[in-house]
Scaffold this motif. Structure first.
Motif, short mmCIF file in Angstrom:
data_model
loop_
_atom_site.label_atom_id
_atom_site.label_comp_id
_atom_site.label_asym_id
_atom_site.label_seq_id
_atom_site.Cartn_x
_atom_site.Cartn_y
_atom_site.Cartn_z
N LEU A 187 -5.78 -13.77 3.87
CA LEU A 187 -4.89 -12.88 3.12
C LEU A 187 -5.28 -12.84 1.64
O LEU A 187 -5.29 -11.77 1.01
N PHE A 188 -5.59 -14.02 1.08
CA PHE A 188 -5.99 -14.09 -0.32
C PHE A 188 -7.23 -13.23 -0.58
O PHE A 188 -7.28 -12.47 -1.56
N VAL A 189 -8.24 -13.34 0.29
CA VAL A 189 -9.47 -12.56 0.12
C VAL A 189 -9.17 -11.06 0.20
O VAL A 189 -9.68 -10.27 -0.60
N ALA A 190 -8.34 -10.68 1.18
CA ALA A 190 -8.01 -9.27 1.35
C ALA A 190 -7.35 -8.70 0.10
O ALA A 190 -7.71 -7.61 -0.38
N PHE A 191 -6.40 -9.43 -0.46
CA PHE A 191 -5.70 -8.93 -1.65
C PHE A 191 -6.52 -9.11 -2.92
O PHE A 191 -6.41 -8.30 -3.84
N ALA A 192 -7.35 -10.17 -2.98
CA ALA A 192 -8.18 -10.39 -4.16
C ALA A 192 -9.27 -9.32 -4.29
O ALA A 192 -9.71 -9.00 -5.41
N ILE A 193 -9.71 -8.77 -3.16
CA ILE A 193 -10.74 -7.73 -3.20
C ILE A 193 -10.11 -6.34 -3.03
O ILE A 193 -10.08 -5.55 -3.96
N LEU A 194 -9.61 -6.06 -1.83
CA LEU A 194 -9.08 -4.72 -1.56
C LEU A 194 -7.85 -4.41 -2.42
O LEU A 194 -7.75 -3.32 -2.99
N GLY A 195 -6.92 -5.36 -2.49
CA GLY A 195 -5.70 -5.12 -3.26
C GLY A 195 -5.98 -4.94 -4.74
O GLY A 195 -5.49 -3.99 -5.37
N PHE A 196 -6.79 -5.83 -5.32
CA PHE A 196 -7.16 -5.75 -6.73
C PHE A 196 -7.85 -4.43 -7.03
O PHE A 196 -7.49 -3.72 -7.99
N ASP A 197 -8.85 -4.07 -6.21
CA ASP A 197 -9.61 -2.85 -6.45
C ASP A 197 -8.73 -1.61 -6.33
O ASP A 197 -8.83 -0.69 -7.15
N MET A 198 -7.87 -1.58 -5.32
CA MET A 198 -7.02 -0.41 -5.12
C MET A 198 -6.09 -0.19 -6.30
O MET A 198 -5.89 0.93 -6.77
N ILE A 199 -5.49 -1.28 -6.82
CA ILE A 199 -4.58 -1.17 -7.96
C ILE A 199 -5.30 -0.58 -9.17
O ILE A 199 -4.79 0.36 -9.82
N PHE A 200 -6.51 -1.06 -9.45
CA PHE A 200 -7.21 -0.57 -10.64
C PHE A 200 -7.81 0.82 -10.45
O PHE A 200 -7.96 1.56 -11.42
N VAL A 201 -8.13 1.19 -9.22
CA VAL A 201 -8.53 2.57 -8.97
C VAL A 201 -7.36 3.51 -9.22
O VAL A 201 -7.50 4.57 -9.85
N PHE A 202 -6.16 3.12 -8.76
CA PHE A 202 -4.97 3.93 -9.02
C PHE A 202 -4.70 4.05 -10.51
O PHE A 202 -4.39 5.14 -11.01
N ILE A 203 -4.81 2.94 -11.24
CA ILE A 203 -4.59 2.98 -12.70
C ILE A 203 -5.61 3.92 -13.35
O ILE A 203 -5.25 4.72 -14.24
N SER A 204 -6.87 3.84 -12.91
CA SER A 204 -7.90 4.72 -13.46
C SER A 204 -7.54 6.18 -13.27
O SER A 204 -7.66 6.99 -14.20
N TYR A 205 -7.06 6.52 -12.07
CA TYR A 205 -6.76 7.93 -11.80
C TYR A 205 -5.46 8.39 -12.46
O TYR A 205 -5.32 9.57 -12.79
N ILE A 206 -4.54 7.48 -12.70
CA ILE A 206 -3.35 7.86 -13.48
C ILE A 206 -3.78 8.25 -14.89
O ILE A 206 -3.34 9.28 -15.44
N LEU A 207 -4.67 7.45 -15.49
CA LEU A 207 -5.17 7.75 -16.83
C LEU A 207 -6.03 9.01 -16.83
O LEU A 207 -5.97 9.81 -17.78
N ILE A 208 -6.82 9.19 -15.76
CA ILE A 208 -7.66 10.40 -15.66
C ILE A 208 -6.79 11.64 -15.57
O ILE A 208 -7.00 12.64 -16.30
N PHE A 209 -5.78 11.63 -14.69
CA PHE A 209 -4.91 12.80 -14.53
C PHE A 209 -4.14 13.10 -15.81
O PHE A 209 -3.94 14.26 -16.17
N ARG A 210 -3.71 12.05 -16.50
CA ARG A 210 -2.99 12.26 -17.76
C ARG A 210 -3.90 12.94 -18.78
O ARG A 210 -3.48 13.88 -19.48
N ALA A 211 -5.18 12.50 -18.84
CA ALA A 211 -6.13 13.12 -19.78
C ALA A 211 -6.46 14.55 -19.38
O ALA A 211 -6.57 15.44 -20.24
N VAL A 212 -6.58 14.79 -18.07
CA VAL A 212 -6.92 16.14 -17.60
C VAL A 212 -5.80 17.13 -17.90
O VAL A 212 -6.05 18.26 -18.36
N PHE A 213 -4.57 16.72 -17.64
CA PHE A 213 -3.44 17.63 -17.86
C PHE A 213 -3.22 17.93 -19.35
O PHE A 213 -2.53 18.90 -19.68
#
Length: 315
Positions: free
Chosen positions: A202-228
């Motif tokens: 579980l730790f590995v799953a969240f340390a890799i997939l969970g961590f990456d997914m959270i920061f990809v979402f943050i990246s796209y929130i910032l991207i969409f804010r800049a685009v709009f």
């Protein structure tokens, strides 16, 4: 074939039964999976030829795409041969150490793919939110460091999984209810306390997939804010268009990943449904990624057309 529920001490081999409940049609199920694997192998092979050759594609996004293609090739080669041997030839036995090796490569390559998708999201973030510094930030040395960090993170974190499994000695069965060696499928065979194995998985799953997914979402929130905030509609459309392929690849990977992950641990779906979904999750993205980027990238489309036109002219 019947199997007993005896206790096994340090088993030398395991038995992969493929898809439980669908053994009578596994031979035919193998053909669509073979087609998917073939598309994945050819598509990613073409990307690994086109991207180094075409100078206009020597950009961070496409360098990361080449790394993603290499990862996807490795994933297909780690899964497909044994899976198709089970489906077509009934070759179900596998050395326990070979099973652990396959398990390591499958999960490590999954982790690398997730890390590359995060790196691609960061590239899009810098390109859209701070375009003047894009070339200064994403230098060749920076790209090399990112790829090395992604590879080392996955290798080190996932490398502990087979080590923890190897320390287990008693198993109540050697029959793995799956078409490939997967961590939780092997853990469930143990006749010992496996809380450490489950917790670390579980730790590995969240340390890799969970961590990456959270920061990809943050990246796209910032991207969409800049685009709009862009004043012109044409500029907004162009900015969105540069992200479309990555968004599609990101969604297909993470939606299938988390559905497979949670259904295996917490869900009550039929075993054959879970195994089909987990196999599709591993094999479908490698087949779709080259198609998605091929459709969206003019240079890749041009090279593919040239390859097939040249082939047809020589016949």
């Amino acid at each position: 074939m019947g199997y007993t529920n005896l206790s096994y001490l340090n088993p030398g081999t395991v038995i992969l039964i493929g898809i439980p409940g669908l053994e009578h049609v596994q031979f035919w199920i193998g053909f669509p999976f073979f087609v998917v694997c073939l598309v994945a192998l050819l598509g990613n092979f073409f990307l690994l030829i086109i991207i180094p050759t075409e100078r206009s594609l020597h950009q961070p996004m496409y360098i990361f795409l080449a790394v993603l293609a290499a990862t996807d090739l490795g994933l297909c080669l780690a899964i497909a041969p044994k899976m198709l041997a089970i489906f077509w030839f009934g070759s179900c036995s596998m050395a326990f150490d070979a099973c652990l090796t396959q398990l390591f490569f499958i999960h490590a390559l999954q982790g690398m793919e997730s890390g590359v998708l995060l790196a691609m999201a960061f590239d899009r973030y810098v390109a859209i939110c701070d375009p003047l510094r894009h070339t200064a930030v994403l230098t060749p040395l920076f790209l090399l460091r990112v790829v090395l960090v992604v590879a080392i993170r996955a290798t080190v974190l996932v490398g502990v999984l087979p080590i923890l499994l190897k320390r287990l000695q008693r198993f109540h069965s050697v029959v793995i209810v799956h078409s490939y060696c997967e961590h939780m499928a092997v853990v469930k065979l143990a006749a010992e306390d496996v809380r450490i194995n489950k917790s670390y998985g579980l730790f590995v799953a969240f340390a890799i997939l969970g961590f990456d997914m959270i920061f990809v979402f943050i990246s796209y929130i910032l991207i969409f804010r800049a685009v709009f905030r862009l004043p012109q509609k044409e500029a907004r459309s162009k900015a969105f268009n540069t992200c479309t392929a990555h968004i599609v690849v990101f969604l297909e990977f993470y939606i299938l990943a988390f559905f497979s992950f949670f259904s295996h641990r917490f869900g009550h779906v039929s075993p054959y449904v879970h195994i089909l979904l987990s196999t599709i999750y591993l094999l479908l993205p490698p087949a779709l990624n080259p198609i998605v980027y091929g459709v969206k990238t003019k240079e890749i489309r041009k090279w593919v057309v040239q390859i097939f036109v040249l082939k047809s002219n020589t016949q």
